[in-house]
Design a protein around this motif. Structure first.
Motif, PDB file in Angstrom:
ATOM      1  N   GLU A  63      57.024  13.576  68.510  1.00 24.23           N
ATOM      2  CA  GLU A  63      57.534  14.423  67.428  1.00 24.23           C
ATOM      3  C   GLU A  63      58.977  14.118  67.044  1.00 24.23           C
ATOM      4  OE1 GLU A  63      57.224  18.406  68.771  1.00 24.23           O
ATOM      5  OE2 GLU A  63      58.867  18.218  70.198  1.00 24.23           O
TER       6      GLU A  63
ATOM      7  N   GLY B  96      53.078  15.520  69.338  1.00 23.19           N
ATOM      8  CA  GLY B  96      53.817  16.562  70.021  1.00 23.19           C
ATOM      9  C   GLY B  96      54.963  16.011  70.855  1.00 23.19           C
ATOM     10  N   SER B  97      55.400  16.815  71.800  1.00 20.27           N
ATOM     11  CA  SER B  97      56.586  16.478  72.589  1.00 20.27           C
ATOM     12  C   SER B  97      56.230  15.569  73.749  1.00 20.27           C
ATOM     13  CB  SER B  97      57.199  17.770  73.114  1.00 20.27           C
ATOM     14  OG  SER B  97      58.004  17.519  74.213  1.00 20.27           O
TER      15      SER B  97
ATOM     16  N   LEU C 131      51.324  26.315  69.272  1.00 22.21           N
ATOM     17  CA  LEU C 131      52.121  25.410  68.436  1.00 22.21           C
ATOM     18  C   LEU C 131      51.540  24.003  68.447  1.00 22.21           C
ATOM     19  CD1 LEU C 131      55.786  26.416  69.351  1.00 22.21           C
ATOM     20  CD2 LEU C 131      54.542  26.980  67.277  1.00 22.21           C
ATOM     21  N   SER C 132      50.227  23.908  68.484  1.00 24.27           N
ATOM     22  CA  SER C 132      49.571  22.603  68.557  1.00 24.27           C
ATOM     23  C   SER C 132      50.092  21.676  67.477  1.00 24.27           C
ATOM     24  CB  SER C 132      48.073  22.823  68.397  1.00 24.27           C
ATOM     25  OG  SER C 132      47.390  21.620  68.648  1.00 24.27           O
ATOM     26  N   PRO C 133      50.298  20.374  67.706  1.00 27.15           N
ATOM     27  CA  PRO C 133      49.989  19.631  68.929  1.00 27.15           C
ATOM     28  C   PRO C 133      51.047  19.742  70.015  1.00 27.15           C
ATOM     29  CG  PRO C 133      50.911  18.149  67.303  1.00 27.15           C
ATOM     30  CD  PRO C 133      50.844  19.488  66.648  1.00 27.15           C
ATOM     31  N   ARG C 134      52.077  20.497  69.756  1.00 30.29           N
ATOM     32  CA  ARG C 134      53.078  20.666  70.797  1.00 30.29           C
ATOM     33  C   ARG C 134      52.517  21.591  71.871  1.00 30.29           C
ATOM     34  NH1 ARG C 134      58.477  21.938  72.280  1.00 30.29           N
ATOM     35  NH2 ARG C 134      59.653  20.664  70.875  1.00 30.29           N
ATOM     36  N   GLU C 135      52.764  21.238  73.136  1.00 32.71           N
ATOM     37  CA  GLU C 135      52.296  22.106  74.220  1.00 32.71           C
ATOM     38  C   GLU C 135      53.490  22.821  74.824  1.00 32.71           C
ATOM     39  OE1 GLU C 135      48.240  19.851  75.515  1.00 32.71           O
ATOM     40  OE2 GLU C 135      49.819  20.036  77.012  1.00 32.71           O
TER      41      GLU C 135
ATOM     42  N   SER D 241      51.820  13.307  64.341  1.00 28.08           N
ATOM     43  CA  SER D 241      52.617  13.595  65.539  1.00 28.08           C
ATOM     44  C   SER D 241      51.720  14.040  66.690  1.00 28.08           C
ATOM     45  CB  SER D 241      53.634  14.689  65.235  1.00 28.08           C
ATOM     46  OG  SER D 241      54.139  15.219  66.441  1.00 28.08           O
TER      47      SER D 241
END
Lengths: 361, 302, 258
Positions: free
Chosen positions: B72, B87-88, A328-332, B85
């Motif tokens: 995000e 990300g988190s 789910l890049s950029p989410r890690e 973004s």
């Protein structure tokens, strides 16, 4: 366990398979480690072509005279982000699988994992205490939290062990029960502290889900000595642990100093697990599943099981970590989520297959 | 506890107010000593924001166009969503993504853990952490600070005076007015033991400045109270935070078993407020103040 | 060669002794069977003789050495135990299990050497397990599993061998086979064998001497025909017993008389 119904041809085949598998596991495990390491180094928010990556690594050798024609950030990414992450992930996976295998051998119980006698809950309590009380930070800086986590884990295991001593021996069922009880207590304590100091909630959740995210080589260098020492000891105890599978009484009658062996295993495995948890948070599933997988593939002999599971654990976590960063890049994603989602169905399939071949454990 | 609280900035209790102020001072001093003079430091033009409140502040001082990255959850103003973004901010930050944007300034907030800050600094990046303000002057100081960092000092000053005027309008209007008891609900997942705010939080300050009396004022920080206690104290006004992950509605709250006899429910003085206005330590705190004042003293405000 | 001796030993658990003031001796080359009703303490006696359960008072000696004074490995070189073949970890190969009998001679970090492998081979040959060496024990029959455990004890090369109900789950044919093997081994290697058994007829055929336990003590000790008498047995088992000579072997044949 009567064998009168056993099919002779089937058992002949299983013997041949056993012989074949005996030769190749190291090859498989080595290849797996290499491939997952490469994958881990290749995946990240910034796409670095593999050839460039190889050249960046080789440029370290002055003899090769490789001219730097890549953006400076590539080298930073590779050396300061990806490689340390790869190293820590591999070490953590090895630590969890190795200590999980050792605990399964100690408890003769397939449900044992590295956290069963309180390592995770103790580390959690220690870490959260350090986050809420700011005094250790003055002395140790950011290292206060992993150190406190480690101390918490060690103290908890020590408590569990001493609670389980019954007249000179520590029956394994008592160890498990004491572990469950003390863990519940520690977890409750952790929740209470968090309720009273809600300001640390974000940081605490971050730690539990995936460790300190400190990055860089420092965590790797700090954790390596403990991990390598502990794993080194465990891996060499394969033969006595085999004997332990027949029960404390038979092991004693075969001349093994059972109490001393149990103590050594508890100390070494807890040391390893506590270090892993302190730096990488509470990653479930690896310590439970990887030893099983190894056992299903290559048999229960702990002389092979311990080193093979350890190495396989490294690959397993590297693969999970790569997926966690890529999906789910950029989410890690937290790596523990991936280990569960991927590992569980795979294990069920392996178990289903193996139930036909293997009888018992 | 609700996800919203976990996300929201945690307000320091009274004991830590001094520490927070000291920290801000130390940070300012550190920045000042890092660069010989504030004037000589070039304005940051490639900014990554690690908190929605920072994003709102950046846009408020006119530095929105200088943002190259955001967390995000930064969703306001609308233009912020066009920014890339990273990300988190829970768990490990995506350091690579941040590094790839080549930022010259990373703006952290109270929710940024010291480990995350250290990790970024170890990569050679510049990180500045905005401490949570404990009052509106603290908020305005943050805006001015960001204005200086981004080369928008003049705009920041203008924004601040506008906000200050609005705040003063509210405080002056409510001066001397009777103070109705106000219950602010942080989380109502368990209606028999809901979470509310005690004193020492910005939410409590909003209630006070808007001319109300925080029902749970003897408590420090956030905590749960029993429904019995709530009924006994019989607040005249109930306010709760609205958000995409908060299922509470005005009708729903009024319909809760045992809540029907509370004065606020009987008189229809139950209001929802955009949680992001209240929870984010940014300029919309002023919007929150004005809304609260409207709930608490409808006779004074339209 | 060594003899096993219990001197006025009280055995059991701290608050509850099972056997009091037991004295008996097993000489090299002899098979002494311990019999008695369930719960009388046969297993306790075996445990104490192996050193796993220190006596509450009195002594347990092998060749004059008090077992308590020995470290586990030294003890295991003097006495080996053959437990019941139940709940064995089934995935270990028979050869691996027999090799575990060499544990008293190996440090934790050592692996088996040529000497150890030889001892295991000999043990497996003697117990007719050579063909089953590479089979997982979980796939073997009850009788075969019991023989694996006997081979393991043999590999230990200890002069004293203890067996706890080795025929409990075996069929008729294997019961005979196992006990005949035990008696032969006792003779061949001058082992002192102490055997807990509940089947009185097997005892009559294969034991040199019998110790009848009852009420916390040894009620009778002697040759099978001396101990297995209708009156003695009736008192211990609380029922009418009929004893007659076995039609083939002439040894006492014990039958229920009720």
């Amino acid at each position: 366990m009567s064998g009168s119904g056993a099919d002779k041809a089937e058992s002949g085949r299983s013997v041949r398979n056993a012989r074949l598998s005996r030769a190749t596991p190291w090859l498989w495990v080595g290849v797996a480690l290499l491939l997952t390491a490469l994958a881990s180094a290749a995946v990240g928010a910034v796409p670095i072509p593999p050839v460039t990556a190889a050249r960046i690594l080789l440029a370290r050798l002055p003899a090769l005279h490789i001219r730097a024609d890549w953006p400076a950030s590539y080298a930073t990414i590779l050396y300061e982000i990806r490689l340390p992450n790869l190293a820590l992930t591999a070490l953590t996976g090895m630590a969890l699988a190795g200590s999980g295998a050792a605990f399964q051998g100690l408890f003769r119980n397939p449900l044992a994992d590295p956290y069963v006698i309180g390592v995770a809950s103790g580390a959690g309590l220690g870490a959260v205490l350090a986050m809420s009380a700011h005094w250790p930070a003055g002395v140790l800086g950011l290292a206060a939290v992993p150190v406190a986590g480690f101390i918490g884990a060690v103290l908890t295991v020590g408590l569990v062990y001493s609670l389980s001593r019954v007249g000179g021996s520590t029956p394994v069922t008592t160890l498990i029960l004491a572990g469950v009880a003390v863990s519940s207590f520690a977890t409750a304590g952790t929740s209470l502290i968090l309720l009273l100091s809600t300001s640390e909630l974000h940081r605490a959740v971050t730690w539990m889900v995936g460790g300190f995210s400190l990055g860089g080589w420092e965590p790797v260098l700090a954790a390596s000595p403990y991990l390598l020492l502990g794993l080194g000891v465990l891996v060499l105890l394969g033969r006595p642990i085999n004997v332990l599978q027949f029960g404390d009484e038979q092991a004693r009658q075969l001349g093994l100093d059972v109490e001393r062996l149990k103590l050594v295993i508890v100390v070494a495995a807890s040391l390893v697990a506590a270090t892993a948890v302190s730096f990488s948070g509470i990653i479930a599933f690896v310590g439970l599943i990887v030893p099983h997988l190894t056992r299903l593939l290559w048999g229960p002999d702990y002389r092979r099981l311990l080193p093979l599971a350890t190495l396989l654990g490294g690959s397993f976590l590297l693969a999970a970590d790569t997926a966690a960063r890529a999906v789910l890049s950029p989410r890690e994603l937290p790596v523990g989520v991936v280990t569960s989602i991927v590992g569980a169905p795979f294990f069920l399939w392996l178990l289903h297959r193996a139930r036909r071949r293997l009888r018992g454990w | 506890m609700s996800h919203r609280v976990a996300l929201s900035w945690r307000l320091q209790s009274r004991r830590w107010q001094a520490a927070a102020a000291l920290l801000s001072l130390l940070l300012l001093v550190a920045c000042a000593t890092a660069a010989p003079t504030a004037v000589a430091t070039p304005a940051a033009v490639r900014i990554v924001s690690l908190a929605p409140s920072n994003t709102e502040i950046l846009f408020a001082v006119g530095a929105g166009a200088q943002m190259v990255g955001r967390d995000e959850l930064s969703d306001y103003p609308g233009e912020a969503q066009q920014v890339a973004s990273i990300g988190s901010t829970y768990g490990a930050l995506n350091a690579e993504a941040i590094l790839a944007l080549q930022p010259d300034l990373i703006l952290g907030a109270d929710i940024t853990s010291p480990e995350q800050v250290q990790a970024l600094e170890d990569l050679g990046l510049t990180v500045f952490v905005l401490a949570n303000p404990v009052d509106f002057e603290g908020l305005f100081a943050n805006l001015e600070l960001v204005g200086e960092l981004t080369g928008h000092s003049a705009e920041a000053q203008t924004a601040v005076s506008g906000l200050r005027t609005r705040v003063q309008a509210v405080t002056q209007a409510t001066q001397g007015a009777a103070r109705p008891t106000v219950y602010y609900e942080v989380d109502g997942t368990d209606p028999t033991a809901p979470w509310t705010t005690g004193s020492g939080t910005f939410q409590s300050l909003l209630i006070q400045l808007a001319g109300g009396q925080n029902m749970a004022e003897e408590m420090q920080g956030w905590g749960q109270i029993s429904l019995e206690e709530l009924v006994a104290r019989d607040p005249a006004v109930i306010v709760f935070g609205l958000g995409p992950w908060v299922p509470t509605t005005v009708e729903g709250l009024a319909a809760r078993t045992g809540w029907g006899d509370i004065a606020a429910v009987r008189q229809g003085a139950v209001y929802g407020i955009d949680a992001n206005w209240v929870d984010r330590p940014g300029p919309r705190l002023v919007d929150a103040l004005e809304a609260m004042a409207g709930f608490i003293h409808p006779e004074l405000f339209e | 060669m060594a003899e096993l001796e219990l001197q006025s030993a009280s055995l059991g658990y701290a608050d509850h002794p099972v056997l009091r003031q037991v004295s008996l001796r097993v000489d090299p080359g002899e098979v002494l069977a311990v019999v008695g009703p369930n719960g009388v303490g046969k297993s306790t006696l075996i445990k104490a003789a192996s050193g796993a359960l220190p006596p509450l008072s009195g002594e347990v000696r092998i060749n004059g050495l008090d077992l308590r004074s020995l470290r586990p490995a030294a003890r295991a070189r003097l006495v080996s135990v053959v437990p019941q073949a139940t709940d064995l970890p089934g995935s270990f190969l028979a050869l691996d299990v027999v090799l575990m009998g060499r544990t008293p001679y190996l440090g934790w970090l050592e692996n088996e050497g040529a000497l150890d492998r030889e001892a295991a081979q000999l043990a497996m040959q003697r117990t007719e397990l050579a063909e089953l060496a590479e089979r997982p024990v979980g796939e073997l029959s009850g009788g075969e599993q019991q023989r694996v455990l006997i081979a393991r004890a043999l590999a230990q090369q200890a002069p004293v061998m203890l067996l706890d109900e080795p025929t409990a789950h075996l069929d008729l044919r294997h019961q005979d086979q196992v006990l005949r093997l035990v008696r032969e081994l006792a003779r061949e290697r001058s082992l002192a064998v102490l055997l807990a058994l509940h089947d009185l007829n097997l005892v009559a055929r294969f034991a040199d001497r019998v110790a009848l336990l009852s009420n916390g003590g040894v009620r009778a000790l002697g040759k099978p025909e001396q101990v297995l008498t209708p009156d003695g047995l009736a008192e211990v088992y609380g029922m009418h017993i009929h004893v007659m000579p076995h039609p083939v072997f002439g040894t006492p044949l014990v039958l229920s008389g009720e």
